[in-house]
Design a protein around this motif. Sequence first.
Motif, PDB file in Angstrom:
ATOM      1  N   PRO A 154      -5.932   7.797   2.502  1.00 17.35           N
ATOM      2  CA  PRO A 154      -6.108   6.356   2.690  1.00 17.35           C
ATOM      3  C   PRO A 154      -7.395   6.064   3.455  1.00 17.35           C
ATOM      4  O   PRO A 154      -7.699   6.723   4.443  1.00 17.35           O
ATOM      5  N   MET A 155      -8.140   5.089   2.999  1.00 22.60           N
ATOM      6  CA  MET A 155      -9.389   4.709   3.655  1.00 22.60           C
ATOM      7  C   MET A 155      -9.245   3.284   4.160  1.00 22.60           C
ATOM      8  O   MET A 155      -9.204   2.337   3.372  1.00 22.60           O
ATOM      9  N   ALA A 212       4.956   5.636   3.984  1.00 24.54           N
ATOM     10  CA  ALA A 212       5.483   6.316   2.800  1.00 24.54           C
ATOM     11  C   ALA A 212       6.028   7.693   3.164  1.00 24.54           C
ATOM     12  O   ALA A 212       7.102   8.096   2.713  1.00 24.54           O
ATOM     13  N   LYS A 213       5.300   8.431   4.001  1.00 20.72           N
ATOM     14  CA  LYS A 213       5.757   9.761   4.399  1.00 20.72           C
ATOM     15  C   LYS A 213       6.992   9.679   5.293  1.00 20.72           C
ATOM     16  O   LYS A 213       7.881  10.528   5.210  1.00 20.72           O
ATOM     17  N   HIS A 214       7.067   8.676   6.108  1.00 21.79           N
ATOM     18  CA  HIS A 214       8.246   8.485   6.969  1.00 21.79           C
ATOM     19  C   HIS A 214       9.499   8.191   6.157  1.00 21.79           C
ATOM     20  O   HIS A 214      10.610   8.466   6.618  1.00 21.79           O
ATOM     21  N   THR A 215       9.336   7.625   4.956  1.00 19.41           N
ATOM     22  CA  THR A 215      10.490   7.093   4.227  1.00 19.41           C
ATOM     23  C   THR A 215      10.683   7.786   2.877  1.00 19.41           C
ATOM     24  O   THR A 215      11.353   8.807   2.788  1.00 19.41           O
ATOM     25  N   PHE A 216      10.080   7.257   1.827  1.00 20.13           N
ATOM     26  CA  PHE A 216      10.417   7.708   0.476  1.00 20.13           C
ATOM     27  C   PHE A 216       9.532   8.809  -0.087  1.00 20.13           C
ATOM     28  O   PHE A 216       9.806   9.308  -1.183  1.00 20.13           O
ATOM     29  N   SER A 217       8.449   9.190   0.588  1.00 21.92           N
ATOM     30  CA  SER A 217       7.563  10.255   0.099  1.00 21.92           C
ATOM     31  C   SER A 217       7.326  11.299   1.186  1.00 21.92           C
ATOM     32  O   SER A 217       6.191  11.486   1.656  1.00 21.92           O
ATOM     33  N   PRO A 218       8.372  12.017   1.615  1.00 27.30           N
ATOM     34  CA  PRO A 218       8.231  12.965   2.724  1.00 27.30           C
ATOM     35  C   PRO A 218       7.344  14.157   2.425  1.00 27.30           C
ATOM     36  O   PRO A 218       6.898  14.838   3.349  1.00 27.30           O
ATOM     37  N   CYS A 232       0.835  -1.206   0.000  1.00 26.89           N
ATOM     38  CA  CYS A 232       0.000   0.000   0.000  1.00 26.89           C
ATOM     39  C   CYS A 232       0.865   1.249   0.000  1.00 26.89           C
ATOM     40  O   CYS A 232       0.590   2.217  -0.720  1.00 26.89           O
ATOM     41  N   ALA A 233       1.923   1.252   0.802  1.00 31.52           N
ATOM     42  CA  ALA A 233       2.816   2.415   0.859  1.00 31.52           C
ATOM     43  C   ALA A 233       3.378   2.733  -0.520  1.00 31.52           C
ATOM     44  O   ALA A 233       3.483   3.907  -0.911  1.00 31.52           O
ATOM     45  N   PRO A 286      -4.173   0.726   4.616  1.00 34.77           N
ATOM     46  CA  PRO A 286      -3.769   1.864   3.777  1.00 34.77           C
ATOM     47  C   PRO A 286      -3.277   3.057   4.583  1.00 34.77           C
ATOM     48  O   PRO A 286      -2.337   3.749   4.171  1.00 34.77           O
ATOM     49  N   SER A 287      -3.879   3.312   5.753  1.00 31.68           N
ATOM     50  CA  SER A 287      -3.444   4.441   6.585  1.00 31.68           C
ATOM     51  C   SER A 287      -2.034   4.218   7.121  1.00 31.68           C
ATOM     52  O   SER A 287      -1.204   5.137   7.142  1.00 31.68           O
ATOM     53  N   ILE A 288      -1.749   2.984   7.556  1.00 32.68           N
ATOM     54  CA  ILE A 288      -0.388   2.665   8.000  1.00 32.68           C
ATOM     55  C   ILE A 288       0.575   2.812   6.826  1.00 32.68           C
ATOM     56  O   ILE A 288       1.684   3.343   6.966  1.00 32.68           O
ATOM     57  N   GLY A 289       0.140   2.373   5.651  1.00 29.43           N
ATOM     58  CA  GLY A 289       0.974   2.478   4.468  1.00 29.43           C
ATOM     59  C   GLY A 289       1.293   3.910   4.093  1.00 29.43           C
ATOM     60  O   GLY A 289       2.434   4.240   3.743  1.00 29.43           O
ATOM     61  N   ALA A 290       0.295   4.789   4.153  1.00 33.11           N
ATOM     62  CA  ALA A 290       0.515   6.200   3.814  1.00 33.11           C
ATOM     63  C   ALA A 290       1.506   6.841   4.778  1.00 33.11           C
ATOM     64  O   ALA A 290       2.396   7.605   4.378  1.00 33.11           O
TER      65      ALA A 290
END
Length: 238
Positions: A27-28, A39-45, A13-14, A32-36
Amino acid sequence: MSVSRSEYCVIACAEAWRDNGEVLASPMGLIPSIGARLAKHTFSPDLLLTDGEAMLVGLDGTVEGWLPYRRHLTMVTGGRRHVMMGAGQIDRFGNQNISCVGDWERPKRQLLGVRGAPVNTLNNPVSYWVPKHSARVFVGRVDMVCGVGYDRAAGARYHRIPRVVSDLGVFDFATPDRSMRLASLHPGVTVEQVREATGFCLVIGDDVPRTHEPSADELRLIRDVIDPKGLREREVKG
């Protein structure tokens, strides 16, 4: 280090938000919320996270800004939002149903209703999350079109379905006719399992890769920072 099926689903999902830049992630659902957030924590800041109402929030939930309704609509209709929705049904071209099962005039089962699915799918990228992959969800033809698939979206400037993630694997539409393709299998899942659980013919290559293996840092973030209570394991077991 052992990785659970739910953690592979989080990773998958991330990846939907990789290289999205500064867009509103919507994310719904739990995974998906954990994935989003991963993503922000890592490769999509640069991802923008929201509390689902009117505030932009940081990774710890701290309010970072106000998102007026008019501004939200501008992002929604201008391709600056990436939603990950659920699906009561989804077909080979990505048409999604969250309204009812059976004839609309006399349904066998009432679901959420159409809600914002048509606007979402025609005006910004939409991915999907299905926690229990089965032929009742992955169907030959949806009973009602809520989210618009590739065969119905001609001329829609921002229509795009980056991926569908289920508890069995990852799917995309990278095919000549934009029909669904098996992009990767979660470890422990076979191609035959996916075929049997799908109500239409998937495009399946000769050598289907495995879903991306989470790094040690990604697992640490999932387990210790984002979801320390392990709620993800309740949604996908094994």
